[in-house]
Design a protein around this motif. Structure first.
Motif, PDB file in Angstrom:
ATOM      1  N   ASP A 370       0.835  -1.208   0.000  1.00 20.88           N
ATOM      2  CA  ASP A 370       0.000   0.000   0.000  1.00 20.88           C
ATOM      3  C   ASP A 370       0.869   1.256   0.000  1.00 20.88           C
ATOM      4  OD1 ASP A 370      -2.346  -1.407  -0.084  1.00 20.88           O
ATOM      5  OD2 ASP A 370      -2.772  -1.251   2.050  1.00 20.88           O
ATOM      6  N   ALA A 673     -16.599   4.579   1.641  1.00 18.04           N
ATOM      7  CA  ALA A 673     -15.589   4.019   2.540  1.00 18.04           C
ATOM      8  C   ALA A 673     -15.909   4.296   4.003  1.00 18.04           C
ATOM      9  CB  ALA A 673     -14.211   4.577   2.198  1.00 18.04           C
ATOM     10  N   LEU A 681     -12.833  -0.027  -1.660  1.00 19.23           N
ATOM     11  CA  LEU A 681     -11.502  -0.357  -2.172  1.00 19.23           C
ATOM     12  C   LEU A 681     -11.607  -1.315  -3.345  1.00 19.23           C
ATOM     13  CD1 LEU A 681      -8.515   0.145  -1.760  1.00 19.23           C
ATOM     14  CD2 LEU A 681      -8.458  -1.794  -0.168  1.00 19.23           C
ATOM     15  N   ASP A 685      -9.933  -0.382  -6.926  1.00 17.92           N
ATOM     16  CA  ASP A 685      -8.834  -1.164  -7.479  1.00 17.92           C
ATOM     17  C   ASP A 685      -9.033  -1.435  -8.964  1.00 17.92           C
ATOM     18  OD1 ASP A 685      -7.380  -1.345  -5.164  1.00 17.92           O
ATOM     19  OD2 ASP A 685      -8.190  -3.293  -4.554  1.00 17.92           O
ATOM     20  N   PHE A 701      -6.925   7.038  -2.805  1.00 18.28           N
ATOM     21  CA  PHE A 701      -6.429   5.739  -2.332  1.00 18.28           C
ATOM     22  C   PHE A 701      -6.058   5.811  -0.855  1.00 18.28           C
ATOM     23  CE2 PHE A 701      -2.783   2.877  -1.548  1.00 18.28           C
ATOM     24  CZ  PHE A 701      -3.472   1.677  -1.629  1.00 18.28           C
ATOM     25  N   VAL A 704      -9.379   5.705   1.249  1.00 17.01           N
ATOM     26  CA  VAL A 704     -10.116   4.445   1.219  1.00 17.01           C
ATOM     27  C   VAL A 704      -9.314   3.321   1.869  1.00 17.01           C
ATOM     28  CG1 VAL A 704     -11.137   2.705  -0.300  1.00 17.01           C
ATOM     29  CG2 VAL A 704     -11.440   5.135  -0.816  1.00 17.01           C
ATOM     30  N   ALA A 705      -8.017   3.239   1.560  1.00 17.68           N
ATOM     31  CA  ALA A 705      -7.197   2.152   2.097  1.00 17.68           C
ATOM     32  C   ALA A 705      -7.064   2.241   3.613  1.00 17.68           C
ATOM     33  CB  ALA A 705      -5.818   2.175   1.439  1.00 17.68           C
ATOM     34  N   GLY A 708     -10.123   1.295   5.352  1.00 17.54           N
ATOM     35  CA  GLY A 708     -10.265  -0.158   5.310  1.00 17.54           C
ATOM     36  C   GLY A 708      -9.660  -0.812   6.534  1.00 17.54           C
TER      37      GLY A 708
END
Length: 980
Positions: A370, A673, A681, A685, A701, A704-705, A708
């Motif tokens: 990531d 998210a 995610l 992707d 990104f 959202v990541a 997560g």
């Protein structure tokens, strides 16, 4: 040149758009002054000279903004952007005003007095499959006045936090009223004649006693109250009393027995007029709540007892009411049922504050794959500002984009990228915050007559209608807050200018003499209003509630970074209060606000009398829903307070859209998210998409990541620090706190967890452990010297022209691809089926116009079909616009279609000519009829000239009836432009 149509990028929503469509609009360009009257504020400055357009209004108001304000009214600057603003800031009705939706009652002044309305059944148009709206429109039940009153206009005699006093005077009779939010009683003082109530339709008198009469009219129950010993008499459709004081009370939605039990309480309140209102707040950091006390001053009539008044509470207030239980009855309102307090002079709410962050912490993107992915995306950013236009809104968007890059780069230790972005932010802010002789762009000008600070160039009515200052200036303040952490000397030098922007948009200081108190924020309604004048039949409006919250979050972060607790606490108050309102009125989290027939779980816009699944600029579901979620920052965690609502909103979007979003995907995924980061995610992707104008792929990104890993916002826990929040994920709870000061910080959460935060850092602990940020307690980079103010830079890309209001009234679409057409200019253009004006007729088709909903829409576009041609260069011939349109209303009776043609000669976003044509009444026989322009030009504003990259727009809408007329495309409908 090519003829093409574009979604107007961020075609701004509020009354500014009405200025482009309403025939009273004028656009006055002011020549640059020979020398500027510059006022220094620390190292910054502003000008007091006129350097750009000033507010448009009725002639008397343009000459004197207080033309319709009495001499005994407060001498403080005139409030704008309120529910009652059209009383004083007259723009359309130059004598009276548009309806004033106070809730639970609505009001409308006329020559004979004040009309009163209470609508309990929503008028719903559309359904859950596309653009739709619901309204509780003004429908007069009775009018309160004085016998013989025939006033030429209404003025404003005074105001308090949520009341206003309209005043009438015809030279012989006078009338003064007091009305307000949450006050079901209106009070009147009459002179020169008997008190008069004119009833609109058959009325049933269910009570007739000395001093008071109970009547049912228009489906509502009212109580007319005079002093004891003064009786009402009825003469046909009128009630009159020889009284200098009287009141009209609207009773709640109860049966006859319960109504009778309320009569005495309402009679007592009617004889104790409200003479003052005030909301005072405190930020209780220990309990993580905002306590707001709503105080109501009453002054009883001579001989009457003071038993307090009746207050109707909005759901965002009653949900957090402290220490008081509402009575059983309720009122219907566009915001859901309003609870009732009787015999009250004060109530307090304790609204939870869930915290903001400078940015989501990099708990997932600080290492591994990531981290590599995020680094690659950051490497792709050549210009973090990526400034597309030079006005206040688009400059703000660019600053917002750059500060997201600053925050992420700082978390990852990418000092060079962070410092380069900071230098860009510093240069832009310094330029805007520096005035000089002859400078007319990238400068702020103070207008003492209007009591406002306007940035030039403005946009979307921020200058001509005082729209959206909280939207625009919130970006500036947020960028300044980030810069202040890394360059405190700049903040010390230019902080006075930041404070001026805050004071203009939502001034927190009641002692301020230059600006009105809380210009854009409605202290009782609990949210901002965007239109400066609010002159719509549906009342005032607000589309992008999330940009209003961007302003509130910016105040919290600026105040914390600079040690200004007054600013910080004002931001917390605005943030907590609006979060409670937005959850209910824009997202209906409890399912108790929107009418069942509406069919949508969210709205794009809130209006004084309702809401709409629509925007000012687009009918696309992505933008209708996305407009209330951007910009996505650490100030927008409130959007995830109810994860189920977030997930349902995204599901509904795909349902209405007929599949996944095709524009603004990044904004919508980031919102998703907050409710389901794994799904977001998965959608992100491998996706190919165009970032929204204020976004980067890197930030999307990152957001959202990391969500997560963190999970969803934990609303059952608060912190004793404003920059802190907790999250619940699969691995457990994570506590996050940020320290933007130079001293160590200990943050305690309400469940007992404490977090130690070094200076300049953000720390996450619990299920995830992470610490990042500068961490030396001061600037992380040697701040470059503040640059000398530069010469105004030309606007590199003209701001696209806004689209008019989609209801009796939104911000930021990504331009759609332009259809390719032959390069030669064509004077005759045809209506395309997809929003285009094309040089060659295409396939035959029909454009269906939205219903007028039984309202006369003459002169005011209502959900218009809009067809646009852009990039036009041609010479003006001196001829007139001509059109031939094939229209049909089928077998529907009482229908009509109206057209308006607008010209932006240079494509700079300013409309130079607006032509409105008399409507064409259709017959009830199926088959096309011809609507021609010849002899039908009703009004024209502005002058025509040569086109130089210009824009032409045609608007078509239904004016009368309940049907949905259609207009033919193809060869049957064309417009001849007066150019060659």
């Amino acid at each position: 040149m090519s003829l093409s149509w574009k979604d107007p990028a961020h075609a701004r929503r509020t009354a500014g758009l009405a200025a482009l469509t309403l025939l009273t609009a004028t656009f006055v360009a002011t020549a640059a002054p020979a020398s500027a009257d510059v006022v220094e504020v620390g190292s910054g400055s502003y000008t007091t000279d006129t350097v750009g357009p000033t507010p448009d209004a009725c002639p008397a108001v343009e000459a004197d903004p207080r033309a319709y304000v009495t001499d005994d009214a407060p001498a403080t600057p005139l409030p704008t952007n309120d529910w009652w603003t059209s009383l004083a800031y007259k723009k359309l009705d130059c004598a009276f005003s548009e309806p004033l939706h106070a809730h639970p009652a609505s009001y409308r002044p006329s020559a004979g007095g004040l009309g009163i309305s209470y609508t309990t059944t929503a008028a719903v148009t559309g359904d859950g499959t596309g653009v739709a709206e619901y309204h509780y429109p003004y429908a007069e039940d009775l009018r309160a006045g004085v016998v013989g009153l025939d006033a030429p206009h209404v003025a404003v005699g005074g105001w308090t936090d949520w009341t206003v006093d309209p005043v009438w005077d015809d030279g012989e009779q006078t009338l003064r009223a007091t009305i307000g939010h949450g006050l079901p009683i209106s009070w009147f003082e009459a002179d020169g004649g008997d008190a008069l109530l004119t009833l609109n339709g058959a009325a049933d008198l269910w009570l007739d006693e000395p001093g008071r009469v109970g009547l049912s009219v228009g489906g509502a129950d009212y109580l007319a109250v005079a002093p004891e010993g003064v009786s009402w008499s009825r003469d046909g459709d009128a009630l009159r009393a020889p009284a200098a004081r009287f009141a009209v009370a609207l009773l709640p939605d109860v049966d006859a027995d319960a109504r009778d039990e309320l009569v005495d309480a309402y009679t007592g309140a009617a004889r104790s007029p409200v003479t003052g209102t005030r909301a005072d707040y405190t930020y209780d950091s220990d309990d993580a709540v905002v306590r707001t006390t709503y105080a109501i001053e009453t002054t009883p009539w001579p001989g009457a007892d003071d038993g307090g008044t009746v207050a109707a509470l909005y759901p965002h207030q009653s949900a957090y009411l402290a220490g008081t239980e509402p009575a059983g009855p309720t009122y219907t309102s566009p915001r859901g049922d309003m609870a009732v307090l009787t015999g009250t002079t004060e109530f307090t709410t304790a609204t939870p504050y869930t915290g903001v962050l400078p940015e989501i912490p990099a708990v997932a993107t600080s290492s591994g794959a990531d981290r590599e992915r995020l680094e690659t995306l950051l490497d792709e950013i050549d210009d973090p500002l990526d400034q597309r236009e030079a006005d206040t809104y688009w400059t703000g968007k660019a600053l917002g984009r750059a500060t997201r890059v600053v925050e992420i780069a700082d978390q990852l230790g990418r000092d060079q990228q962070r410092d380069a972005a900071l230098a860009d932010v510093r240069a832009v802010l310094t330029d805007w915050f520096t005035a000089s002789a002859g400078k007319t762009e990238q400068v702020f000008a103070y207008d003492a007559d209007w009591g406002t600070l306007v940035g030039h160039p403005g946009s979307y009515g921020s200058d001509t209608e005082l729209n959206d200052h909280h939207f625009h200036y919130g970006y500036f303040v947020a960028a300044a807050a980030t810069l202040a952490r890394f360059d405190p000397q700049w903040a010390a030098d230019y902080g006075g200018m930041v404070d001026l922007l805050i004071r203009d948009a939502n001034g927190y200081d009641r002692g301020e003499e230059r600006f009105p108190y809380l210009r854009d924020f409605d202290v009782y309604a609990g949210h901002d209003w965007a239109s400066g004048h609010g002159a719509f039949a549906a009342g005032n409006n607000q589309e992008s509630s999330s940009e209003g919250m961007n302003f509130a979050g910016a105040l919290i972060q600026w105040g914390e970074a600079t040690g200004d607790t007054a600013v910080r606490d004002a931001g917390v108050y605005l943030y907590a209060t609006q979060a409670a309102a937005i959850e209910r009125y824009w997202f209906d989290v409890d399912g108790e606000v929107y009418p069942d027939e509406f069919g949508h779980p969210v709205v794009g816009m809130v209006w004084g009398d309702g809401g709409s699944y629509a925007t000012w600029f687009s009918a696309e579901a992505e933008m209708i829903q996305g407009i209330n979620t951007l910009p996505v920052t650490g100030s927008h965690l409130y959007l995830g307070s109810d994860p189920a609502t977030v997930r349902a909103a995204y599901d509904h979007l795909e349902e209405v859209n007929g599949g996944p979003p095709t524009v603004w995907q990044d904004i919508l995924w980031q919102h998703l998210a907050l409710g389901d980061a794994d799904r977001a995610l998965g959608l992100l992707d491998g996706a190919s998409y165009t970032p929204e104008e204020g976004e980067t792929r890197a930030h999307t990104f990152h957001w959202v990541a990391n969500l997560g890993a963190l999970g969803t916002l934990a609303t059952d826990v608060g912190a004793d620090h404003p920059l802190a929040a907790a999250f619940d994920g699969e691995d457990g709870r994570t506590y996050v706190a940020a320290n933007v000061t130079a001293t160590d910080l200990t943050v305690e959460f309400s469940d007992g967890r404490t977090v130690e935060v070094p200076p300049g850092r953000t720390v996450a602990t619990g299920a995830h452990e992470w610490s990042g940020g500068s961490g030396d307690g001061g600037p992380t980079a040697s701040p470059s010297p503040s640059p000398e103010p530069s010469e105004p830079t030309p606007d590199p890309t003209p701001t696209p022209e806004p689209t008019p209001e989609p209801t009796d009234p939104p911000t930021c679409p990504t331009p759609s691809p332009d259809p390719t057409v032959p390069p030669d200019f064509a004077a005759e253009v045809f209506l395309g089926p997809d929003g285009t004006l094309v040089p060659e007729p295409g396939d035959d088709g029909r454009i269906e116009l939205a219903s007028a909903d039984g309202v006369n829409r003459d002169g005011t576009p209502h959900l218009p079909a809009v067809l646009t041609a852009t990039g036009l260069t041609a010479s003006y011939t001196g001829a007139d616009t001509a059109f031939t349109l094939a229209v049909d209303a089928g077998d529907a009776v009482g229908q009509a279609v109206q057209a308006r043609v607008s010209y932006d000669l240079t494509g700079d976003g300013t409309v130079d000519r607006v032509e409105t044509y008399a409507y064409f009444a259709t017959d009830p026989v199926p088959g096309d009829e011809t609507y021609r322009s010849q002899g039908r030009l009703a009004t024209a504003d502005g002058e025509l000239g040569d086109l130089d990259g210009g824009t032409v727009r045609v608007e078509l809408w239904s004016v009368l009836g309940d049907g949905t007329p259609t207009v033919a495309t193809g060869s049957a409908s064309s417009v001849t432009l007066p150019f060659e």
